[in-house]
Design a protein around this motif. Structure first.
Motif, PDB file in Angstrom:
ATOM      1  N   ARG A  76       0.838  -1.215   0.000  1.00 36.42           N
ATOM      2  CA  ARG A  76       0.000   0.000   0.000  1.00 36.42           C
ATOM      3  C   ARG A  76       0.864   1.253   0.000  1.00 36.42           C
ATOM      4  O   ARG A  76       0.554   2.221  -0.693  1.00 36.42           O
ATOM      5  CB  ARG A  76      -0.925  -0.008   1.212  1.00 36.42           C
ATOM      6  CG  ARG A  76      -2.073  -0.977   1.072  1.00 36.42           C
ATOM      7  CD  ARG A  76      -2.993  -0.908   2.252  1.00 36.42           C
ATOM      8  NE  ARG A  76      -4.018  -1.931   2.161  1.00 36.42           N
ATOM      9  CZ  ARG A  76      -4.635  -2.458   3.193  1.00 36.42           C
ATOM     10  NH1 ARG A  76      -4.347  -2.038   4.414  1.00 36.42           N
ATOM     11  NH2 ARG A  76      -5.555  -3.386   3.025  1.00 36.42           N
ATOM     12  N   LYS A  77       1.938   1.232   0.789  1.00 32.24           N
ATOM     13  CA  LYS A  77       2.831   2.394   0.830  1.00 32.24           C
ATOM     14  C   LYS A  77       3.442   2.642  -0.544  1.00 32.24           C
ATOM     15  O   LYS A  77       3.527   3.774  -1.007  1.00 32.24           O
ATOM     16  CB  LYS A  77       3.946   2.195   1.861  1.00 32.24           C
ATOM     17  CG  LYS A  77       3.486   2.359   3.287  1.00 32.24           C
ATOM     18  CD  LYS A  77       4.647   2.133   4.242  1.00 32.24           C
ATOM     19  CE  LYS A  77       4.183   2.190   5.672  1.00 32.24           C
ATOM     20  NZ  LYS A  77       5.284   1.904   6.612  1.00 32.24           N
ATOM     21  N   ARG A  78       3.887   1.551  -1.193  1.00 32.38           N
ATOM     22  CA  ARG A  78       4.468   1.697  -2.541  1.00 32.38           C
ATOM     23  C   ARG A  78       3.437   2.274  -3.506  1.00 32.38           C
ATOM     24  O   ARG A  78       3.748   3.143  -4.322  1.00 32.38           O
ATOM     25  CB  ARG A  78       4.972   0.339  -3.056  1.00 32.38           C
ATOM     26  CG  ARG A  78       6.297  -0.091  -2.455  1.00 32.38           C
ATOM     27  CD  ARG A  78       6.907  -1.280  -3.187  1.00 32.38           C
ATOM     28  NE  ARG A  78       6.070  -2.463  -3.182  1.00 32.38           N
ATOM     29  CZ  ARG A  78       6.064  -3.399  -2.235  1.00 32.38           C
ATOM     30  NH1 ARG A  78       6.872  -3.280  -1.199  1.00 32.38           N
ATOM     31  NH2 ARG A  78       5.278  -4.449  -2.331  1.00 32.38           N
ATOM     32  N   GLN A  79       2.200   1.806  -3.414  1.00 31.89           N
ATOM     33  CA  GLN A  79       1.146   2.321  -4.289  1.00 31.89           C
ATOM     34  C   GLN A  79       0.886   3.802  -4.023  1.00 31.89           C
ATOM     35  O   GLN A  79       0.699   4.586  -4.960  1.00 31.89           O
ATOM     36  CB  GLN A  79      -0.148   1.535  -4.093  1.00 31.89           C
ATOM     37  CG  GLN A  79      -0.104   0.136  -4.651  1.00 31.89           C
ATOM     38  CD  GLN A  79      -1.346  -0.679  -4.294  1.00 31.89           C
ATOM     39  OE1 GLN A  79      -2.178  -0.251  -3.504  1.00 31.89           O
ATOM     40  NE2 GLN A  79      -1.456  -1.855  -4.893  1.00 31.89           N
ATOM     41  N   GLU A  80       0.896   4.176  -2.742  1.00 27.89           N
ATOM     42  CA  GLU A  80       0.682   5.583  -2.393  1.00 27.89           C
ATOM     43  C   GLU A  80       1.805   6.449  -2.948  1.00 27.89           C
ATOM     44  O   GLU A  80       1.552   7.548  -3.471  1.00 27.89           O
ATOM     45  CB  GLU A  80       0.590   5.747  -0.872  1.00 27.89           C
ATOM     46  CG  GLU A  80      -0.685   5.197  -0.278  1.00 27.89           C
ATOM     47  CD  GLU A  80      -0.678   5.217   1.253  1.00 27.89           C
ATOM     48  OE1 GLU A  80       0.267   5.773   1.859  1.00 27.89           O
ATOM     49  OE2 GLU A  80      -1.627   4.667   1.832  1.00 27.89           O
ATOM     50  N   GLU A 132       3.732   5.782  -5.546  1.00 29.73           N
ATOM     51  CA  GLU A 132       3.574   5.824  -7.006  1.00 29.73           C
ATOM     52  C   GLU A 132       2.453   6.782  -7.402  1.00 29.73           C
ATOM     53  O   GLU A 132       2.581   7.542  -8.362  1.00 29.73           O
ATOM     54  CB  GLU A 132       3.297   4.420  -7.571  1.00 29.73           C
ATOM     55  CG  GLU A 132       4.483   3.480  -7.469  1.00 29.73           C
ATOM     56  CD  GLU A 132       5.723   3.999  -8.172  1.00 29.73           C
ATOM     57  OE1 GLU A 132       5.610   4.547  -9.294  1.00 29.73           O
ATOM     58  OE2 GLU A 132       6.824   3.877  -7.588  1.00 29.73           O
ATOM     59  N   GLN A 133       1.354   6.763  -6.647  1.00 28.29           N
ATOM     60  CA  GLN A 133       0.237   7.668  -6.937  1.00 28.29           C
ATOM     61  C   GLN A 133       0.659   9.118  -6.719  1.00 28.29           C
ATOM     62  O   GLN A 133       0.331   9.997  -7.524  1.00 28.29           O
ATOM     63  CB  GLN A 133      -0.976   7.320  -6.057  1.00 28.29           C
ATOM     64  CG  GLN A 133      -2.207   8.157  -6.345  1.00 28.29           C
ATOM     65  CD  GLN A 133      -2.728   7.958  -7.755  1.00 28.29           C
ATOM     66  OE1 GLN A 133      -2.845   6.845  -8.222  1.00 28.29           O
ATOM     67  NE2 GLN A 133      -3.046   9.037  -8.438  1.00 28.29           N
ATOM     68  N   LEU A 134       1.406   9.358  -5.640  1.00 23.77           N
ATOM     69  CA  LEU A 134       1.878  10.706  -5.352  1.00 23.77           C
ATOM     70  C   LEU A 134       2.819  11.180  -6.459  1.00 23.77           C
ATOM     71  O   LEU A 134       2.713  12.320  -6.931  1.00 23.77           O
ATOM     72  CB  LEU A 134       2.585  10.748  -3.998  1.00 23.77           C
ATOM     73  CG  LEU A 134       3.083  12.106  -3.522  1.00 23.77           C
ATOM     74  CD1 LEU A 134       1.952  13.122  -3.442  1.00 23.77           C
ATOM     75  CD2 LEU A 134       3.783  11.974  -2.186  1.00 23.77           C
ATOM     76  N   LYS A 135       3.719  10.315  -6.909  1.00 27.01           N
ATOM     77  CA  LYS A 135       4.619  10.674  -8.007  1.00 27.01           C
ATOM     78  C   LYS A 135       3.823  11.029  -9.262  1.00 27.01           C
ATOM     79  O   LYS A 135       4.112  12.030  -9.934  1.00 27.01           O
ATOM     80  CB  LYS A 135       5.570   9.509  -8.327  1.00 27.01           C
ATOM     81  CG  LYS A 135       6.693   9.320  -7.363  1.00 27.01           C
ATOM     82  CD  LYS A 135       7.552   8.128  -7.813  1.00 27.01           C
ATOM     83  CE  LYS A 135       8.649   7.801  -6.846  1.00 27.01           C
ATOM     84  NZ  LYS A 135       9.422   6.617  -7.279  1.00 27.01           N
ATOM     85  N   ALA A 136       2.833  10.207  -9.558  1.00 22.10           N
ATOM     86  CA  ALA A 136       2.017  10.451 -10.752  1.00 22.10           C
ATOM     87  C   ALA A 136       1.280  11.788 -10.627  1.00 22.10           C
ATOM     88  O   ALA A 136       1.212  12.561 -11.590  1.00 22.10           O
ATOM     89  CB  ALA A 136       1.019   9.309 -10.960  1.00 22.10           C
ATOM     90  N   ASP A 137       0.754  12.061  -9.427  1.00 25.37           N
ATOM     91  CA  ASP A 137       0.042  13.333  -9.220  1.00 25.37           C
ATOM     92  C   ASP A 137       0.994  14.520  -9.369  1.00 25.37           C
ATOM     93  O   ASP A 137       0.637  15.542  -9.982  1.00 25.37           O
ATOM     94  CB  ASP A 137      -0.581  13.377  -7.818  1.00 25.37           C
ATOM     95  CG  ASP A 137      -1.764  12.433  -7.669  1.00 25.37           C
ATOM     96  OD1 ASP A 137      -2.265  11.919  -8.700  1.00 25.37           O
ATOM     97  OD2 ASP A 137      -2.177  12.188  -6.515  1.00 25.37           O
ATOM     98  N   GLN A 174       1.911  15.448 -12.933  1.00 27.84           N
ATOM     99  CA  GLN A 174       0.849  16.089 -13.713  1.00 27.84           C
ATOM    100  C   GLN A 174       0.707  17.577 -13.376  1.00 27.84           C
ATOM    101  O   GLN A 174       0.039  18.310 -14.086  1.00 27.84           O
ATOM    102  CB  GLN A 174      -0.492  15.379 -13.473  1.00 27.84           C
ATOM    103  CG  GLN A 174      -0.513  13.979 -14.055  1.00 27.84           C
ATOM    104  CD  GLN A 174      -1.823  13.263 -13.763  1.00 27.84           C
ATOM    105  OE1 GLN A 174      -2.723  13.825 -13.151  1.00 27.84           O
ATOM    106  NE2 GLN A 174      -1.926  12.024 -14.216  1.00 27.84           N
TER     107      GLN A 174
END
Length: 120
Positions: free
Chosen positions: A88-92, A94-99, A102
């Motif tokens: 979950r931390k890795r996904q968070e 990755e999501q933060l990086k993607a955000d 953008q």
């Protein structure tokens, strides 16, 4: 316990089940196994303690194996929970990086200024 003591009769058949009962009573009321085994010895069963010790040892070995199995299961559960948290931390991240990718440079500068102000 009295009922089991009363069951002890001359010529009775001594089974594993009987000695398991004795062991169960011993676990609940420490010292009662000695009383029951002494009664059996009085009635002529000179190997009663030996039989009891074999049943006790078998039970202890089985119990230890069960505890090892439980410990292994518990360890696996904790490992799986840790894996899920890390995933979950890795996904968070990755999501933060993607955000962040953008956002425009101006938005990123504003965000950095807010973070540095909150840190002080």
């Amino acid at each position: 316990m009295e009922q089991l003591l009363n069951e002890i009769q001359p010529g009775m058949r001594l089974t594993r089940a009987f000695f398991k009962k004795v062991l169960g009573f011993e676990m609940t009321w420490p010292g009662c196994a000695d009383e029951m085994l002494s009664r059996l010895e009085e009635l002529g069963c000179s190997r009663a303690r030996e039989y009891y010790e074999v049943v006790k040892l078998e039970w202890q070995q089985g119990h230890e194996q069960q505890m090892k199995n439980v410990a292994a299961w518990y360890l696996k559960q904790n490992f799986n929970r840790r894996e899920v948290r890390e995933s979950r931390k890795r996904q968070e991240v990755e999501q933060l990086k993607a955000d962040l990718q953008q956002r425009s440079d101006k938005e990123l500068l504003i965000l950095l200024q807010r973070l540095s102000q909150d840190g002080n």
